[in-house]
Design a protein around this motif. Sequence first.
Motif, short mmCIF file in Angstrom:
data_model
loop_
_atom_site.label_atom_id
_atom_site.label_comp_id
_atom_site.label_asym_id
_atom_site.label_seq_id
_atom_site.Cartn_x
_atom_site.Cartn_y
_atom_site.Cartn_z
N UNK A 22 39.35 42.21 42.36
CA UNK A 22 38.61 41.05 42.86
C UNK A 22 39.39 40.41 43.99
N UNK A 23 38.66 39.95 44.97
CA UNK A 23 39.26 39.27 46.13
C UNK A 23 39.38 37.77 45.88
N UNK A 24 40.26 37.16 46.66
CA UNK A 24 40.25 35.72 46.83
C UNK A 24 39.74 35.51 48.25
N UNK A 25 38.83 34.58 48.41
CA UNK A 25 38.29 34.30 49.74
C UNK A 25 39.34 33.67 50.63
N UNK A 50 45.89 27.53 45.32
CA UNK A 50 45.77 27.11 43.93
C UNK A 50 44.66 27.89 43.23
N UNK A 51 43.52 28.07 43.91
CA UNK A 51 42.44 28.89 43.36
C UNK A 51 42.93 30.31 43.10
N UNK A 52 43.70 30.84 44.05
CA UNK A 52 44.23 32.20 43.92
C UNK A 52 45.17 32.30 42.72
N UNK A 53 46.04 31.31 42.56
CA UNK A 53 46.99 31.33 41.44
C UNK A 53 46.25 31.30 40.11
N UNK A 54 45.21 30.48 40.03
CA UNK A 54 44.42 30.41 38.80
C UNK A 54 43.70 31.74 38.53
N UNK A 55 43.19 32.34 39.59
CA UNK A 55 42.50 33.63 39.44
C UNK A 55 43.48 34.71 38.99
N UNK A 56 44.69 34.70 39.56
CA UNK A 56 45.72 35.66 39.13
C UNK A 56 46.03 35.49 37.65
N UNK A 57 46.15 34.23 37.23
CA UNK A 57 46.44 33.95 35.82
C UNK A 57 45.30 34.45 34.93
N UNK A 58 44.08 34.13 35.31
CA UNK A 58 42.92 34.53 34.51
C UNK A 58 42.76 36.04 34.42
N UNK A 59 43.05 36.73 35.52
CA UNK A 59 42.90 38.20 35.55
C UNK A 59 44.14 38.93 35.05
N UNK A 60 45.26 38.21 34.92
CA UNK A 60 46.50 38.84 34.49
C UNK A 60 47.07 39.79 35.54
N UNK A 61 46.97 39.39 36.82
CA UNK A 61 47.47 40.22 37.91
C UNK A 61 48.48 39.44 38.75
N UNK A 62 49.27 40.16 39.52
CA UNK A 62 50.27 39.54 40.37
C UNK A 62 49.92 39.57 41.84
N UNK A 63 48.74 40.08 42.17
CA UNK A 63 48.33 40.14 43.57
C UNK A 63 46.81 40.17 43.66
N UNK A 64 46.31 39.58 44.73
CA UNK A 64 44.87 39.60 45.00
C UNK A 64 44.63 39.95 46.46
N UNK A 65 43.69 40.83 46.73
CA UNK A 65 43.30 41.05 48.12
C UNK A 65 42.66 39.77 48.66
N UNK A 66 42.89 39.48 49.93
CA UNK A 66 42.27 38.34 50.60
C UNK A 66 41.12 38.88 51.42
#
Length: 138
Positions: A13-16, A22-38
Amino acid sequence: MTKARDIMTGGAQCIGAEETVLDAARKMKDLGVGALPICGTDNKLKGVLTDRDVVVKVLGAGKDPASCPAGDLAQGEAVTIGADDDAEEILRTMTAHKVRRLPVIDGHDLVGMVALADVARSLPDPKVGDLVQALSTD
């Protein structure tokens, strides 16, 4: 030969780019991942945001994660790997760009992420050592 689609974690899943860190950090926590594509508003990949980026480039720099857009942390052109590229190509790409995670694309669509650990499990031991050494030195 093992292909990226065989070893990747699917459903990335991407972060826009306009969403906050902060949204990205919350999404990382919820997904249990250490990186998100932008991803930009055009749905094109702009880069990858890591948990380390959040700590060093935002918190460590005294920026407010609630007001800092994730897209501000995208640097240069996004480094990706094709879904049908083999493990050797993933190894070369990670080594050349000194990255530990790569978004996997199929055409123009994001289909997953491949991490150093994924590649390590699919390569013979000597090649894994070479990759780890290349990523661990400046």
